[in-house]
Motif scaffolding. Structure first.
Motif, PDB file in Angstrom:
ATOM      1  N   LYS A  20      32.493  56.684  14.826  1.00 28.16           N
ATOM      2  CA  LYS A  20      33.529  57.172  15.760  1.00 28.16           C
ATOM      3  C   LYS A  20      34.931  57.023  15.148  1.00 28.16           C
ATOM      4  CE  LYS A  20      30.842  56.108  19.930  1.00 28.16           C
ATOM      5  NZ  LYS A  20      29.669  55.501  19.304  1.00 28.16           N
ATOM      6  N   GLU A  21      35.016  57.218  13.834  1.00 27.85           N
ATOM      7  CA  GLU A  21      36.293  57.145  13.134  1.00 27.85           C
ATOM      8  C   GLU A  21      36.444  58.382  12.255  1.00 27.85           C
ATOM      9  OE1 GLU A  21      37.155  53.589  11.014  1.00 27.85           O
ATOM     10  OE2 GLU A  21      36.209  52.272  12.487  1.00 27.85           O
ATOM     11  N   GLU A  22      37.671  58.686  11.904  1.00 27.43           N
ATOM     12  CA  GLU A  22      37.923  59.817  11.021  1.00 27.43           C
ATOM     13  C   GLU A  22      37.384  59.513   9.622  1.00 27.43           C
ATOM     14  OE1 GLU A  22      41.658  62.447   9.206  1.00 27.43           O
ATOM     15  OE2 GLU A  22      41.990  60.946  10.776  1.00 27.43           O
ATOM     16  N   ILE A  23      36.634  60.451   9.073  1.00 30.66           N
ATOM     17  CA  ILE A  23      36.077  60.303   7.730  1.00 30.66           C
ATOM     18  C   ILE A  23      37.000  60.999   6.744  1.00 30.66           C
ATOM     19  CG2 ILE A  23      34.062  60.623   6.262  1.00 30.66           C
ATOM     20  CD1 ILE A  23      33.581  58.849   8.722  1.00 30.66           C
ATOM     21  N   GLU A  24      37.581  60.216   5.841  1.00 32.22           N
ATOM     22  CA  GLU A  24      38.528  60.748   4.861  1.00 32.22           C
ATOM     23  C   GLU A  24      37.821  61.436   3.702  1.00 32.22           C
ATOM     24  OE1 GLU A  24      41.599  58.843   1.538  1.00 32.22           O
ATOM     25  OE2 GLU A  24      40.997  57.667   3.282  1.00 32.22           O
ATOM     26  N   GLU A  25      36.745  60.833   3.244  1.00 30.60           N
ATOM     27  CA  GLU A  25      36.061  61.331   2.046  1.00 30.60           C
ATOM     28  C   GLU A  25      34.586  60.995   2.116  1.00 30.60           C
ATOM     29  OE1 GLU A  25      36.241  60.765  -2.857  1.00 30.60           O
ATOM     30  OE2 GLU A  25      37.154  59.280  -1.526  1.00 30.60           O
ATOM     31  N   ILE A  26      33.759  61.916   1.629  1.00 30.08           N
ATOM     32  CA  ILE A  26      32.338  61.637   1.416  1.00 30.08           C
ATOM     33  C   ILE A  26      32.063  61.874  -0.062  1.00 30.08           C
ATOM     34  CG2 ILE A  26      29.967  62.180   2.032  1.00 30.08           C
ATOM     35  CD1 ILE A  26      30.984  63.256   4.685  1.00 30.08           C
ATOM     36  N   ALA A  27      31.642  60.826  -0.751  1.00 31.35           N
ATOM     37  CA  ALA A  27      31.375  60.891  -2.182  1.00 31.35           C
ATOM     38  C   ALA A  27      29.868  60.876  -2.409  1.00 31.35           C
ATOM     39  CB  ALA A  27      32.036  59.730  -2.910  1.00 31.35           C
ATOM     40  N   PHE A  28      29.368  61.872  -3.126  1.00 35.05           N
ATOM     41  CA  PHE A  28      27.947  61.996  -3.418  1.00 35.05           C
ATOM     42  C   PHE A  28      27.717  61.662  -4.892  1.00 35.05           C
ATOM     43  CE2 PHE A  28      29.060  65.064  -0.120  1.00 35.05           C
ATOM     44  CZ  PHE A  28      28.139  64.783   0.870  1.00 35.05           C
ATOM     45  N   ILE A  29      26.793  60.743  -5.146  1.00 33.68           N
ATOM     46  CA  ILE A  29      26.455  60.358  -6.520  1.00 33.68           C
ATOM     47  C   ILE A  29      25.118  61.005  -6.851  1.00 33.68           C
ATOM     48  CG2 ILE A  29      26.065  58.436  -8.091  1.00 33.68           C
ATOM     49  CD1 ILE A  29      27.564  56.788  -5.718  1.00 33.68           C
ATOM     50  N   ILE A  30      25.131  61.976  -7.755  1.00 35.28           N
ATOM     51  CA  ILE A  30      23.953  62.799  -7.974  1.00 35.28           C
ATOM     52  C   ILE A  30      23.547  62.798  -9.442  1.00 35.28           C
ATOM     53  CG2 ILE A  30      24.634  64.272  -6.039  1.00 35.28           C
ATOM     54  CD1 ILE A  30      25.410  66.423  -8.077  1.00 35.28           C
ATOM     55  N   GLY A  31      22.363  63.360  -9.708  1.00 37.41           N
ATOM     56  CA  GLY A  31      21.927  63.628 -11.066  1.00 37.41           C
ATOM     57  C   GLY A  31      22.345  65.037 -11.456  1.00 37.41           C
ATOM     58  N   ASP A  32      21.632  65.602 -12.388  1.00 35.50           N
ATOM     59  CA  ASP A  32      21.926  66.957 -12.839  1.00 35.50           C
ATOM     60  C   ASP A  32      21.229  67.944 -11.907  1.00 35.50           C
ATOM     61  OD1 ASP A  32      22.638  69.208 -14.205  1.00 35.50           O
ATOM     62  OD2 ASP A  32      21.250  68.913 -15.867  1.00 35.50           O
ATOM     63  N   PHE A  33      21.839  68.185 -10.755  1.00 31.34           N
ATOM     64  CA  PHE A  33      21.219  69.010  -9.722  1.00 31.34           C
ATOM     65  C   PHE A  33      21.709  70.454  -9.741  1.00 31.34           C
ATOM     66  CE2 PHE A  33      20.582  65.086  -6.771  1.00 31.34           C
ATOM     67  CZ  PHE A  33      19.595  64.618  -7.635  1.00 31.34           C
ATOM     68  N   GLY A  34      22.705  70.760 -10.550  1.00 30.43           N
ATOM     69  CA  GLY A  34      23.190  72.130 -10.629  1.00 30.43           C
ATOM     70  C   GLY A  34      24.421  72.387  -9.781  1.00 30.43           C
TER      71      GLY A  34
END
Length: 335
Positions: free
Chosen positions: A46-60
């Motif tokens: 219930k708070e403002e989300i400033e950033e969503i960081a995704f840590i991925i492999g070589d997904f394209g």
């Protein structure tokens, strides 16, 4: 508030479905797992989300664009980081070190939750847990008389508690965890050939930081085909009770019955069939002369002359046959 989502693994236990699509992008009730995860976390916070960081492999490139769009739809900046080697949870988090500041939720993208609680403003960290019947199969928390978490125990042989760690954490100042994980990396502290988030948490505990449990109402795994189909079934039930519209207005239903709850995507065609309960049909798929229940079928697939139960079928697949509990990946043809 930021959300950090480590999701670099391809999901080997969910093959063949993850041979062409990363596991966090497998749809559950019409939405990718990772999208449902971050949306549910946003509702809980219930708070403002400033950033969503995704840590991925070589997904394209397309996967990266899809993930950024998921973040943007929540009003947040989407950031992509890469983990090139499978060196563990602690290493994955440190791949996003440029985003490790201030209040952060870290959530691993192979689980879904249903929860409703407020964060403890006095706690330095919250570790989300779920009561389980067999604690020996999980990592669990040990608590003191003040209901504070004082230890993390992996698959205990003797009873410690029945509260399993589900892989979602809140840090009031994630910079502290960042410093502890840097120490883990610098000193090459490895368990099972990997750098673990638990060693960073243990470093924080040793310095007196306060950890408390945040218990969720439901915890749903997406580890393999059977549990993913079960998670799809359960999610459909929750969404139906929430009053969410699950059947697209563009679906064509001819001489057929839809038994709710079901998710029916855009331009789906159902003829001479019974579909449901607990079925998800992706966009542009066709069901003919079949009975389908408790199953997850993705986009652009064709099913006919089938009697399916506990089935999972990928994108652009074609199935015509008598098998029931099947698992067919993308572009497969069984006729």
């Amino acid at each position: 508030m930021r959300i950090i989502v480590p999701m670099a693994g391809r999901g080997s236990r969910l093959r063949p479905h993850t041979l062409t699509v990363p596991k966090p992008l497998i749809p559950i009730a019409g939405k990718p797992i990772v999208q449902r995860l971050v949306e549910d976390i946003a509702k809980v916070l219930k708070e403002e989300i400033e950033e969503i960081a995704f840590i991925i492999g070589d997904f394209g490139e397309q996967v990266e664009k899809d993930l950024v769009e998921i973040a943007n739809n929540l009003g947040a900046k989407g950031t992509i980081y890469h983990q090139d080697k499978p060196l563990g949870t602690g290493h994955a988090i440190m791949c996003a070190k440029d985003s490790l500041s201030g209040p952060v939720v870290i959530a691993y993208a192979d689980t879904l939750i249903r929860a409703d609680f407020k964060l403890d403003p006095d706690a330095d960290s919250v570790i989300w847990v779920k009561q389980v019947d067999d604690p020996s199969a999980f990592g669990v928390v040990k608590m003191n008389e003040k209901k504070e978490i004082v230890e993390l125990v992996e698959k205990p042989e003797n009873f410690v508690s029945d509260l399993a760690v589900i892989g979602i954490y809140y840090f009031k100042d994630v910079g502290v965890l960042k410093n502890e994980l840097q120490t883990v990396l610098d000193n090459n502290i490895i368990h099972g050939g990997e750098y673990q988030i638990n060693d960073g948490i243990k470093g924080m505990m040793a310095k007196g930081y306060t950890f408390v449990p945040g218990e969720v109402d439901e915890w749903m795994d997406c580890g393999n085909k059977n549990v993913t189909v079960d998670t799809n079934n359960r999610m459909l039930g929750f969404l139906s009770k929430d009053g969410e519209k699950l059947v697209s207005e563009t679906a064509v239903v001819e001489n057929a019955e839809i038994i709710p709850p079901c998710y029916i995507g855009e331009n789906v065609v159902i003829r001479n069939s019974s579909v449901g309960p607990n079925v998800s049909l992706g966009n542009n798929s066709t069901i003919a002369d079949s009975s389908v229940k408790n199953s997850l079928i993705q986009t652009n697939s064709s099913i006919k002359n089938a009697n399916l139960d506990n089935a999972m079928i990928g994108n652009n697949a074609s199935f015509d046959g008598n098998f029931t509990s099947i698992s067919i990946g993308d572009y497969s043809v069984l006729e």
